[in-house]
Design a protein around this motif. Structure first.
Motif, PDB file in Angstrom:
ATOM      1  N   LEU A   4      33.944  45.051  48.203  1.00 36.75           N
ATOM      2  CA  LEU A   4      34.651  45.706  49.303  1.00 36.75           C
ATOM      3  C   LEU A   4      36.047  46.114  48.872  1.00 36.75           C
ATOM      4  N   LEU A   5      36.722  45.176  48.219  1.00 40.32           N
ATOM      5  CA  LEU A   5      38.089  45.448  47.765  1.00 40.32           C
ATOM      6  C   LEU A   5      38.125  45.485  46.240  1.00 40.32           C
ATOM      7  N   GLN A   6      38.754  46.495  45.689  1.00 40.28           N
ATOM      8  CA  GLN A   6      38.907  46.627  44.239  1.00 40.28           C
ATOM      9  C   GLN A   6      40.370  46.910  43.926  1.00 40.28           C
ATOM     10  N   PRO A   7      41.178  45.844  43.905  1.00 39.76           N
ATOM     11  CA  PRO A   7      42.610  46.020  43.666  1.00 39.76           C
ATOM     12  C   PRO A   7      42.863  46.548  42.253  1.00 39.76           C
ATOM     13  N   ALA A   8      43.954  47.251  42.074  1.00 38.94           N
ATOM     14  CA  ALA A   8      44.318  47.796  40.754  1.00 38.94           C
ATOM     15  C   ALA A   8      44.784  46.676  39.827  1.00 38.94           C
ATOM     16  N   ARG A   9      44.500  46.891  38.560  1.00 38.14           N
ATOM     17  CA  ARG A   9      44.934  45.901  37.553  1.00 38.14           C
ATOM     18  C   ARG A   9      46.433  46.022  37.369  1.00 38.14           C
ATOM     19  N   ARG A  21      41.275  37.074  40.646  1.00 32.44           N
ATOM     20  CA  ARG A  21      42.053  37.637  41.747  1.00 32.44           C
ATOM     21  C   ARG A  21      41.193  38.569  42.605  1.00 32.44           C
ATOM     22  N   VAL A  22      40.319  39.342  41.955  1.00 35.78           N
ATOM     23  CA  VAL A  22      39.427  40.230  42.700  1.00 35.78           C
ATOM     24  C   VAL A  22      38.480  39.427  43.578  1.00 35.78           C
ATOM     25  N   ILE A  36      31.284  41.267  38.682  1.00 29.78           N
ATOM     26  CA  ILE A  36      32.222  42.129  37.938  1.00 29.78           C
ATOM     27  C   ILE A  36      31.824  42.071  36.458  1.00 29.78           C
ATOM     28  N   PRO A  37      30.752  42.758  36.099  1.00 26.08           N
ATOM     29  CA  PRO A  37      30.271  42.696  34.711  1.00 26.08           C
ATOM     30  C   PRO A  37      31.177  43.472  33.769  1.00 26.08           C
ATOM     31  N   ASP A  38      31.034  43.197  32.486  1.00 28.99           N
ATOM     32  CA  ASP A  38      31.798  43.950  31.481  1.00 28.99           C
ATOM     33  C   ASP A  38      31.396  45.405  31.551  1.00 28.99           C
ATOM     34  N   GLY A  39      32.359  46.279  31.525  1.00 28.68           N
ATOM     35  CA  GLY A  39      32.103  47.710  31.560  1.00 28.68           C
ATOM     36  C   GLY A  39      32.236  48.280  32.949  1.00 28.68           C
ATOM     37  N   ASP A  40      32.416  47.436  33.958  1.00 32.69           N
ATOM     38  CA  ASP A  40      32.628  47.914  35.317  1.00 32.69           C
ATOM     39  C   ASP A  40      33.937  48.685  35.376  1.00 32.69           C
ATOM     40  N   ALA A  41      34.011  49.626  36.273  1.00 33.47           N
ATOM     41  CA  ALA A  41      35.220  50.446  36.389  1.00 33.47           C
ATOM     42  C   ALA A  41      36.443  49.611  36.667  1.00 33.47           C
ATOM     43  N   ALA A  42      36.236  48.459  37.329  1.00 30.94           N
ATOM     44  CA  ALA A  42      37.369  47.614  37.676  1.00 30.94           C
ATOM     45  C   ALA A  42      37.991  46.958  36.459  1.00 30.94           C
ATOM     46  N   THR A  43      37.208  46.773  35.405  1.00 31.36           N
ATOM     47  CA  THR A  43      37.719  46.092  34.207  1.00 31.36           C
ATOM     48  C   THR A  43      38.034  47.046  33.079  1.00 31.36           C
ATOM     49  N   GLU A  44      37.890  48.308  33.297  1.00 27.53           N
ATOM     50  CA  GLU A  44      38.205  49.267  32.254  1.00 27.53           C
ATOM     51  C   GLU A  44      39.705  49.224  31.946  1.00 27.53           C
TER      52      GLU A  44
END
Length: 608
Positions: A4-9, A21-22, A36-44
């Motif tokens: 639901l929430l994807q805060p910026a790094r 934190r996410v 939150i797997p490796d390669g997800d947009a959130a961890t790029e």
């Protein structure tokens, strides 16, 4: 499934801290981090590092910075980055409330699983070297152009981690067989000694590295300190094998610089790891090599060490063999000074006299000569003294032997005159000071041996104890009386046909022959040469004739190697008398035979 929430790094936020934190902002437990797997947009955008560079099982934090910013920095998640990169305090990884390691398996970034607030923990300031190392590791992970430790700028984070592990484990001297295999290096209790030592070494590069190498070498067993592979406890192989990448060439260069400056053990050309130029740059030389370069004996090197002119180190191998190395700088400094000296062999060759004779005369004729051995006859002779003497000799006129009948060469005096060392030294000193004038020098001879001294002045140099009594002859003088070569005279003396008496001449004894003994010899013996002259035939014919009538010589080439054939005069006379009787009998027998033959020839005529 999307969150639901994807805060910026946040800037410099660590990947695991961001994941926690996410999950926390989405009110999800830590067990659901798989969302939150490796390669997800959130961890790029997070650095893709080798697993050896990250800390997985434990979580580290800085209480002060966590309280002010409420997020976890990337540097807190890097192995061997044991200090906070912001405030410079030691990181923590154990909760003081439950005394358990803090892991990522918790629901709140700022709280332990036991509920204790991690921001309330206490921490102390870390050493500057550890802080610089932590900041350097973080900047390399973030690909920053600035690095607190400049020598790490060319390395990746993984390479930095490998280097820190190597320096910290080998430099820390742990009591384990394989030093780099460290268990639980993600624990601060294990990693801080490694990072502390590595930081001290890298911050003060290369001096810190050289200090570490010296510490390693000095802590190794004495019997192993002369071998590179053993003296550094495996670090040597690790540098050339474990860190064999070209990116670590600068570390090997620093190691070879240390060897060139400080290594005093064995290092041969068969060593394939170190560069060839290391041998040329070594600051320590084996004593035999130094002796060869200086042109002196190994004993002279030892004396130079004892006098403090050469700094030395002593090494003892396992077998008990001891060898010595000396500083190359000292050898270079001595080279110029020793170039003004000559060895005993060189000086004797240039002066044309024997080493033994020169070594006995040096204390009296050359005060500047220094004896360089405790025993024996090795000397260091000033080149200027020899050159001055040579110049004086070269200024003398060159004469042929027939032009120098009223003089004797120095070589002849030493061989045939009864000089002692004191008389010889006085003669040479007078020659050097021009008190004694020389007639010249023999053409074709060199050095002092060629100098011709007048006969009229030589008698004053004979000490009374050295003068030969009247009625006695030396062996060369006997040879002159007998008109034979000296070796024949010596052979006659050794065979016992010419008795000798001992006479002291200075510091030596010589064998002399009484004149009457020579006359007795001539009356009792005769040479084949003299018989040949008497009968007008060749010496060979005389020898054959006497052999035919049974006369055997007492000395000769086929008897004892004497170059003259010598007979007893009595044997020769008896043989010649007997030979005459035989010749008379043969003459009478021949005449009788002729009469018988003539009578036999006349009988047929009388019958007719």
């Amino acid at each position: 499934m999307s969150l639901l929430l994807q805060p910026a790094r946040l800037n410099a936020e660590g990947p695991r801290a961001y994941t926690l934190r996410v999950l926390q902002e989405n009110l999800l437990p830590s067990s659901m981090r798989y969302l939150i797997p490796d390669g997800d947009a959130a961890t790029e955008g997070f650095p893709r590092l080798d697993s050896s560079a990250w800390i997985f099982r434990r979580c580290r934090w800085c209480p002060e910075c966590m309280a002010s910013s409420a997020f976890g920095r990337l540097g807190w998640e890097l192995r061997f980055a044991d200090a906070c990169t912001i405030c410079g305090k030691w990181l923590l990884d154990i909760c003081s409330a439950c005394a358990q390691p803090v892991t990522w398996a918790r629901d709140h970034l700022t709280h332990c699983r036991c509920g204790a607030d991690l921001r309330e923990e206490g921490s102390s300031q870390a050493p500057l070297a550890v802080v610089a190392l932590s900041r350097s590791l973080e900047s390399r992970a973030l690909s920053s152009t600035h690095c607190a430790i400049p020598v790490l700028e060319s390395l990746t984070t993984q390479q930095c981690s490998r280097l820190v592990r190597l320096l910290g484990t080998y430099g820390g001297l742990p009591n384990q067989r394989v030093r780099q295999k460290v268990n639980a290096s993600d624990s601060l209790a294990v990693s801080w000694p490694i990072s502390s030592l590595a930081g001290e070494v890298l911050v003060d590069w290369p001096h810190g590295f050289h200090w570490m190498l010296s510490r390693l070498q000095n802590s190794s067993p004495v019997t192993e300190q002369g071998r590179v592979a053993r003296a550094f406890g495996g670090l040597y192989k690790a540098l050339y094998v474990g860190l064999g990448d070209t990116a670590f060439d600068w570390i090997r260069d620093a190691f070879e610089d240390y060897l060139a400056e400080n290594w005093s053990g064995a290092l041969g050309k068969q060593n394939r790891r170190t560069a060839d130029n290391v041998l040329a740059r070594l600051r320590w030389l084996p004593a035999p090599t130094a002796a060869s370069e200086l042109g002196v004996s190994v004993r002279r090197i030892q004396l130079l060490i004892e006098s403090g002119q050469l700094h030395a180190r002593y090494r003892t191998t396992k077998s008990g063999r001891q060898y010595v190395v000396v500083r190359k700088d000292d050898v270079e400094n001595l080279r110029e000074g020793l170039s003004t000296e000559l060895s005993l062999e060189s000086a004797a060759l240039r002066l044309g006299i024997s080493r033994h004779r020169l070594s006995r005369l040096l204390p009296q004729i050359c005060p500047g000569a220094v004896k360089v051995t405790a025993r024996g006859s090795a000397w260091a002779i000033p080149l200027t003294w020899v050159s001055t003497l040579e110049t004086r000799i070269d200024q003398l006129p060159a004469l042929q032997p027939e032009d120098a009948r009223s003089a004797r060469s120095f070589d002849h005096l030493l061989r045939h005159y009864p000089f002692d060392d004191v008389a010889v030294a006085r003669l040479l000193l007078d020659f050097e000071e021009s008190t004694l004038k020389a007639n010249g020098r023999l053409q074709g001879r060199i050095g002092l041996a060629a100098v011709l001294f007048p006969l009229s002045t030589l008698s004053s140099y004979f000490p009374e104890s050295s003068k030969v009594p009247s009625g006695l002859l030396s062996i060369p003088e006997v040879a002159q009386r007998l008109l034979v070569k000296q070796e024949v005279a010596y052979k006659i003396v050794r065979s016992g046909f010419l008795p000798t008496i001992s006479h002291r001449v200075g510091r030596r004894s010589c064998q002399l022959v009484e004149e009457r003994r020579v006359d007795e010899f001539l009356q009792s013996f005769v040479l084949a040469r003299d018989l040949a002259h008497q009968f007008g035939i060749s010496p060979k014919a005389v020898i054959v004739k006497l052999r035919d009538i049974g006369t055997i010589p007492v000395l000769g080439p086929n008897i004892d190697g004497c170059r003259q054939t010598i007979y007893r005069r009595k044997d020769v006379d008896e043989s010649l008398e007997l030979s005459k009787l035989f010749d008379s009998c043969r003459t009478i027998h021949s005449a009788h035979s002729k009469l018988i033959a003539a009578h036999a020839a006349l009988r047929p005529l009388s019958g007719n």
